[in-house]
Scaffold this active site. Structure first.
Site, short mmCIF file in Angstrom:
data_model
loop_
_atom_site.label_atom_id
_atom_site.label_comp_id
_atom_site.label_asym_id
_atom_site.label_seq_id
_atom_site.Cartn_x
_atom_site.Cartn_y
_atom_site.Cartn_z
N CYS A 44 -45.51 50.35 55.08
CA CYS A 44 -44.85 49.94 53.84
C CYS A 44 -44.06 51.08 53.19
O CYS A 44 -42.99 50.85 52.61
CB CYS A 44 -45.85 49.34 52.86
SG CYS A 44 -47.25 50.40 52.47
N ASP B 1 -40.74 44.18 47.40
CA ASP B 1 -42.02 44.37 48.06
C ASP B 1 -41.86 44.23 49.58
O ASP B 1 -41.41 43.20 50.06
CB ASP B 1 -43.01 43.31 47.55
CG ASP B 1 -44.44 43.56 48.01
OD1 ASP B 1 -44.64 44.42 48.89
OD2 ASP B 1 -45.35 42.90 47.48
N HIS C 143 -44.24 44.03 51.77
CA HIS C 143 -45.46 43.48 52.37
C HIS C 143 -45.31 42.01 52.73
O HIS C 143 -46.00 41.13 52.21
CB HIS C 143 -46.64 43.67 51.42
CG HIS C 143 -46.97 45.10 51.17
ND1 HIS C 143 -46.34 45.85 50.21
CD2 HIS C 143 -47.87 45.93 51.77
CE1 HIS C 143 -46.83 47.08 50.22
NE2 HIS C 143 -47.75 47.15 51.15
#
Length: 464
Positions: free
Chosen positions: A123, A349, A351
């Site tokens: 990430c 994000d 993820h």
């Protein structure tokens, strides 16, 4: 439930030995351990971890963030009031034009491993890719460019709430930039032309996870080896900043320099030395003697949690047009911060697991590289370890950047700044491939009259 069960995705990809070797739970695998080849066990273990992470990060929960109708929302130096439909549309177009780089699965194996996915560990590299991508879009595309496809999405998916303006979140203060309502016709590039869209597609292709792509995961993992990192390891924001610098230096972008500050200090003389070039080296035309600059400043804004004294400074930095965002996140969870509203950070994000895109197709799909839904989180949840990014096209823009950022850093003279600009060059020739543990000293805001100090032993994100 009072406690969350421990799952394979809660540990680094390189540490799942117990899954195949625990005699009490997997007797069959234990019975074969003496005869099974080590590389075969590694291969099976890697497949098991990849399968689990694909499930864990393969579902997207479409929870929407709620935005205040009466408070300005800031996106990388631009301000929008969502109570006006035109500005709401302008914000949506600008946000969906940012490159969104997420977990991917099904790409060729990474060097030194059998991993074909970065789910669960990559990430921070993805956040770094997004920050670099924003710098490249500013570098290569016309000012005000937005992705043409974002103009044709008719659904307004912003959740806008009416509320009273908060006195603690006024951005249009005497010291800060003023909110400006922007006309749709004059503030946005309409289609940008086929040339801009071709450039946009080219930039996206540079980040695809295939060997040979200059800023894809394979290249970044290779660059990380000189910092003691390998595929499956965790990366901190300072290490990610140095990897980005090395990747750009190894690319064909000869007119762009990435400078990483050391010990929270930006040495202007070092930047001038790297950006200036003899006139015969550069192409003719505007800005030929000066390379464009991406400036990355790793900082630590507190001890275990964010020092709230930094919140206003972070807001003001994100309110500068030269700022290209912040790579950081919340504990155990890297994010790419691109703006704020009130006491909430706006972010992208990484993820979310998606399949690798085949860029050999003439018109490979671009939709998975853009996100339509902006999300927010409180400043109080921000991890103190982060790296701030800035872009300057030429020498004049660099001088303007130094002046604007310095004014933000020193707006409150009773506190020490997050980082500083100094004239001249760094005196020593330090090795920039130092470990993440010693890349920079921790910074804490203290009263200038105070003689107390705080020391911490790490600047890494703590991932579990």
């Amino acid at each position: 439930m009072a406690m969350n069960p421990v799952t394979p995705g809660d540990f680094p990809a390189q540490s799942h030995t117990s899954l195949l070797s625990s005699p009490g739970t997997m007797g069959y695998a234990g019975a074969r351990e003496d005869t099974e080849k080590p590389e075969e066990r590694v291969r099976i273990k890697s497949k098991l971890v990849s399968a689990w992470n694909s499930v864990k990060y393969g579902w997207s929960f479409k929870s929407k963030s709620h935005f205040n109708k009466r408070s300005p929302i800031v996106l990388l130096g631009h301000y929008y009031l969502l109570s006006y439909s035109g500005e709401r549309e302008a914000f949506r177009r600008a946000f969906s034009s940012l490159l969104w780089l997420t977990y991917r699965k099904g790409f060729p194996q990474l060097a030194g491993s059998t991993l074909t996915s970065d789910c669960g560990w990559g990430c921070m590299l993805r956040s770094g890719q997004m920050l670099l991508a924003q710098g490249l879009l500013l570098h290569l595309l016309p000012p005000g460019w937005t992705w043409a496809a974002s103009h044709h999405v008719t659904k307004d998916d912003l959740e806008v709430l009416s509320s009273r303006p908060s006195s603690s979140t006024s951005v249009a203060s005497a010291e800060g930039p003023r909110v400006r309502r922007r006309s749709m016709g004059c503030s946005l590039m309409e289609e940008g032309g086929s040339g801009s869209e071709d450039t946009h597609r080219m930039v996206v292709s540079w980040f695809v996870d295939q060997p040979g792509c200059p800023f894809g995961l394979h290249q970044l993992v290779d660059m990380g080896m000189s910092h003691g990192k390998r595929a499956g390891d965790w990366y901190g924001p300072a290490t990610a900043a140095h990897i980005i610098r090395n990747a750009v230096a190894a690319s064909e972008l000869s007119d762009l320099v990435v400078y990483v500050a050391q010990d929270c200090t930006v040495y202007k003389g070092d930047i001038v030395r790297q950006c200036e070039r003899p006139q015969h080296e550069g192409p003719r035309g505007r800005g030929a003697p000066w390379r464009s600059l991406i400036l990355l400043v790793p900082v630590r804004l507190g001890g275990d949690v964010l020092n709230p004294a930094y919140t206003e400074c972070v807001k003001r930095l994100l309110g500068l047009e030269c700022c290209i965002g912040i790579i950081g996140g919340k504990p155990k969870h890297s994010l790419y911060f691109v703006g704020f509203q009130d006491q909430q950070l706006v972010y992208l994000d990484p993820h979310y697991s998606q399949s690798t895109v085949d860029i050999t197709q003439e018109d490979f799909p671009l939709e998975s590289f853009h996100c339509k839904s902006a999300r927010k989180m409180p400043f109080s949840r921000m991890d103190p370890s982060c790296a701030v990014g800035f872009y300057a096209r030429g020498q004049h823009e660099f001088e303007t950047l130094c002046a604007l950022v310095s004014a933000v850093l020193n707006y409150d003279t009773s506190k020490y700044p997050m980082f500083t600009f100094v004239e001249g060059q760094r005196a020593d020739e330090e090795d920039d491939t130092r470990s993440e543990m010693s890349l920079f000293s921790e910074v804490c805001i203290l009263s200038r009259a105070s003689h107390t100090s705080y020391s911490s032993g790490t600047d890494e994100f703590v991932f579990l």
